[in-house]
Enzyme design. Sequence first.
Site, PDB file in Angstrom:
ATOM      1  N   GLY A  11      47.189  43.075  54.115  1.00  0.00           N
ATOM      2  CA  GLY A  11      48.609  43.137  53.748  1.00  0.00           C
ATOM      3  C   GLY A  11      49.314  44.312  54.401  1.00  0.00           C
ATOM      4  O   GLY A  11      48.697  45.126  55.106  1.00  0.00           O
ATOM      5  N   SER A  16      43.579  26.563  46.667  1.00  0.00           N
ATOM      6  CA  SER A  16      43.806  26.025  48.022  1.00  0.00           C
ATOM      7  C   SER A  16      43.450  24.557  48.123  1.00  0.00           C
ATOM      8  O   SER A  16      42.553  24.068  47.412  1.00  0.00           O
ATOM      9  CB  SER A  16      42.928  26.811  48.990  1.00  0.00           C
ATOM     10  OG  SER A  16      42.953  26.227  50.265  1.00  0.00           O
ATOM     11  N   TYR A  31      35.087  29.535  52.278  1.00  0.00           N
ATOM     12  CA  TYR A  31      36.404  29.906  51.732  1.00  0.00           C
ATOM     13  C   TYR A  31      36.810  28.920  50.625  1.00  0.00           C
ATOM     14  O   TYR A  31      37.160  29.334  49.506  1.00  0.00           O
ATOM     15  CB  TYR A  31      37.449  29.912  52.860  1.00  0.00           C
ATOM     16  CG  TYR A  31      38.867  29.961  52.358  1.00  0.00           C
ATOM     17  CD1 TYR A  31      39.378  31.110  51.771  1.00  0.00           C
ATOM     18  CD2 TYR A  31      39.693  28.832  52.445  1.00  0.00           C
ATOM     19  CE1 TYR A  31      40.678  31.150  51.292  1.00  0.00           C
ATOM     20  CE2 TYR A  31      40.993  28.865  51.966  1.00  0.00           C
ATOM     21  CZ  TYR A  31      41.475  30.018  51.386  1.00  0.00           C
ATOM     22  OH  TYR A  31      42.757  30.046  50.909  1.00  0.00           O
ATOM     23  N   LYS A  70      37.280  29.469  46.379  1.00  0.00           N
ATOM     24  CA  LYS A  70      38.494  29.124  45.625  1.00  0.00           C
ATOM     25  C   LYS A  70      38.152  28.145  44.489  1.00  0.00           C
ATOM     26  O   LYS A  70      38.663  28.254  43.373  1.00  0.00           O
ATOM     27  CB  LYS A  70      39.543  28.514  46.553  1.00  0.00           C
ATOM     28  CG  LYS A  70      40.139  29.511  47.537  1.00  0.00           C
ATOM     29  CD  LYS A  70      41.115  30.451  46.844  1.00  0.00           C
ATOM     30  CE  LYS A  70      41.701  31.490  47.768  1.00  0.00           C
ATOM     31  NZ  LYS A  70      42.665  32.377  47.126  1.00  0.00           N
ATOM     32  N   PHE A  74      48.827  23.653  50.117  1.00  0.00           N
ATOM     33  CA  PHE A  74      48.441  23.007  51.371  1.00  0.00           C
ATOM     34  C   PHE A  74      48.807  23.996  52.493  1.00  0.00           C
ATOM     35  O   PHE A  74      48.401  25.147  52.391  1.00  0.00           O
ATOM     36  CB  PHE A  74      49.025  21.592  51.430  1.00  0.00           C
ATOM     37  CG  PHE A  74      48.166  20.651  50.593  1.00  0.00           C
ATOM     38  CD1 PHE A  74      48.016  20.842  49.218  1.00  0.00           C
ATOM     39  CD2 PHE A  74      47.423  19.655  51.187  1.00  0.00           C
ATOM     40  CE1 PHE A  74      47.150  20.052  48.457  1.00  0.00           C
ATOM     41  CE2 PHE A  74      46.564  18.839  50.429  1.00  0.00           C
ATOM     42  CZ  PHE A  74      46.430  19.050  49.077  1.00  0.00           C
ATOM     43  N   HIS A 107      46.975  30.415  62.570  1.00  0.00           N
ATOM     44  CA  HIS A 107      47.767  29.295  62.046  1.00  0.00           C
ATOM     45  C   HIS A 107      48.725  28.728  63.095  1.00  0.00           C
ATOM     46  O   HIS A 107      49.262  29.447  63.935  1.00  0.00           O
ATOM     47  CB  HIS A 107      48.531  29.742  60.795  1.00  0.00           C
ATOM     48  CG  HIS A 107      47.605  30.075  59.662  1.00  0.00           C
ATOM     49  ND1 HIS A 107      47.589  31.294  59.051  1.00  0.00           N
ATOM     50  CD2 HIS A 107      46.644  29.341  59.071  1.00  0.00           C
ATOM     51  CE1 HIS A 107      46.654  31.300  58.110  1.00  0.00           C
ATOM     52  NE2 HIS A 107      46.065  30.117  58.099  1.00  0.00           N
TER      53      HIS A 107
HETATM   54  N1  UFG Z   1      45.832  24.011  65.371  1.00  0.00           N
HETATM   55  C1  UFG Z   1      45.872  23.804  66.751  1.00  0.00           C
HETATM   56  N2  UFG Z   1      45.965  24.888  67.550  1.00  0.00           N
HETATM   57  C2  UFG Z   1      46.036  26.169  67.066  1.00  0.00           C
HETATM   58  C3  UFG Z   1      46.004  26.367  65.662  1.00  0.00           C
HETATM   59  C4  UFG Z   1      45.897  25.267  64.848  1.00  0.00           C
HETATM   60  O1  UFG Z   1      45.812  22.673  67.226  1.00  0.00           O
HETATM   61  O2  UFG Z   1      46.103  27.112  67.863  1.00  0.00           O
HETATM   62  C5  UFG Z   1      45.755  22.843  64.495  1.00  0.00           C
HETATM   63  C6  UFG Z   1      44.533  22.834  63.613  1.00  0.00           C
HETATM   64  O3  UFG Z   1      43.463  22.212  64.261  1.00  0.00           O
HETATM   65  C7  UFG Z   1      45.032  22.065  62.408  1.00  0.00           C
HETATM   66  C8  UFG Z   1      46.519  22.378  62.338  1.00  0.00           C
HETATM   67  O4  UFG Z   1      46.859  22.889  63.616  1.00  0.00           O
HETATM   68  O5  UFG Z   1      44.897  20.703  62.618  1.00  0.00           O
HETATM   69  C9  UFG Z   1      46.843  23.412  61.301  1.00  0.00           C
HETATM   70  O6  UFG Z   1      45.969  24.507  61.474  1.00  0.00           O
HETATM   71  P1  UFG Z   1      46.136  25.895  60.690  1.00  0.00           P
HETATM   72  O7  UFG Z   1      45.057  26.794  61.185  1.00  0.00           O
HETATM   73  O8  UFG Z   1      47.544  26.336  60.803  1.00  0.00           O
HETATM   74  O9  UFG Z   1      45.892  25.494  59.188  1.00  0.00           O
HETATM   75  P2  UFG Z   1      44.630  24.773  58.515  1.00  0.00           P
HETATM   76  O10 UFG Z   1      45.074  23.399  58.173  1.00  0.00           O
HETATM   77  O11 UFG Z   1      43.400  24.913  59.274  1.00  0.00           O
HETATM   78  O12 UFG Z   1      44.448  25.746  57.287  1.00  0.00           O
HETATM   79  C10 UFG Z   1      45.147  25.588  56.118  1.00  0.00           C
HETATM   80  C11 UFG Z   1      45.347  26.922  55.416  1.00  0.00           C
HETATM   81  C12 UFG Z   1      44.019  27.477  54.974  1.00  0.00           C
HETATM   82  C13 UFG Z   1      43.297  26.449  54.158  1.00  0.00           C
HETATM   83  C14 UFG Z   1      43.138  25.194  54.955  1.00  0.00           C
HETATM   84  C15 UFG Z   1      42.447  24.121  54.151  1.00  0.00           C
HETATM   85  O13 UFG Z   1      45.996  27.807  56.280  1.00  0.00           O
HETATM   86  O14 UFG Z   1      44.219  28.618  54.180  1.00  0.00           O
HETATM   87  O15 UFG Z   1      44.417  24.715  55.319  1.00  0.00           O
HETATM   88  O16 UFG Z   1      41.989  23.104  54.948  1.00  0.00           O
HETATM   89  F1  UFG Z   1      42.071  26.871  53.804  1.00  0.00           F
END
Ligand code: UFG
Length: 320
Positions: A36, A115, A139, A143, A167, A185
């Site tokens: 943070g 989560s 992770y 949770k 989500f 992200h």
């Molecule tokens: N993605 C890409 N390129 C990137 C980053 C992400 O293609 O550089 C894709 C990922 O494969 C995914 C989507 O974009 O399909 C979203 O990815 P994020 O990393 O932004 O988020 P996630 O869905 O992986 O993660 C989220 C929350 C987590 C939680 C998770 C549960 O951020 O805290 O959902 O599945 F744990």
Amino acid sequence: MKVLVAGGAGYIGSVVTAALVQADHEAVVLDDLSTGHRDAVPDGVSFVESSLSDVSKVLTRDAGFDAVIHLAAKSLVGESEQRPELYWRENVGGAMDLLDAMRAADVRRIVFSSSSATYGNPEVVPIEEDARTEPTSVYGATKLTIDHMLTGEARVHGLAAVSLRYFNAAGAAYGLGERHATETHLIPIALQVVTGAREKLSVYGTDYPTPDGTCIRDYIHVADLAAAHLLTLEVVQPGEHRIYNLGSGSGYSVRDVVAAVREVTGHPVPVEDGPRRPGDPAKLVASSARIAQDVGWAARHGLTDMVSDAYEVLTARLLN
Ligand code: UFG
């Protein structure tokens, strides 16, 4: 209410804190600043730099807290697979310390940041709260474990508890946005490409069983998340553990998100199609019907708002 916000210097925690202040609650932030930022804590809010292992020093009987909002956690799926012991210690150990302190100080109300990762690969989409919970990451398992702890604490000790299963949190509010040392992200990474901090975005997998072959997620504005914390904090009753999914109910593919970033910013976003990221489910979309029915919450902001609000806060920060 006087509310202790554990993890209130983080992305979602700082927005929740600002929303509490705006609603005339008294917020005290506890954060160890491991991820943070001190300057994310709104002006006028008391701040205690501490880990949860010392929370009992803050959460005393005399301090007069009415409730806790608990968002302090390690939250990177990939890291949790590499350092599981860190996630069990920090997330589950931290929650145990917090619940012990709450019991000792007679603070009987909590909203916990759970989560969508508790579900793992869903059998049915949209995902309802009674769906099977089989997390695919440490992770998610931490949770889910804390959710189980809250169920027991409510049943045995009469705690009033809420688990909010977010989500994909996105966007910015009150001038506060995502600022991670290691950014993983999608929306922040796409915006880094826009601002020139990154050359291109890698699309993690184009062969998923989805219309355009990329993963589908349910993006939810951080201001909508914050509103859900405040609403549920007020209504949960002693002895109850309520579990609510928080999503918009709409799924967007990686390509949809990239298109939204191009449209909102007016900048090109070069992409490179790459391999799948291990552990990514093809499609995660929430049903938030339960919280809509129980407390009247619904997402108010769409994907365009999330991208434009995040972009605004990011550009303001870069100018300062
Ligand atoms: N993605 C890409 N390129 C990137 C980053 C992400 O293609 O550089 C894709 C990922 O494969 C995914 C989507 O974009 O399909 C979203 O990815 P994020 O990393 O932004 O988020 P996630 O869905 O992986 O993660 C989220 C929350 C987590 C939680 C998770 C549960 O951020 O805290 O959902 O599945 F744990």
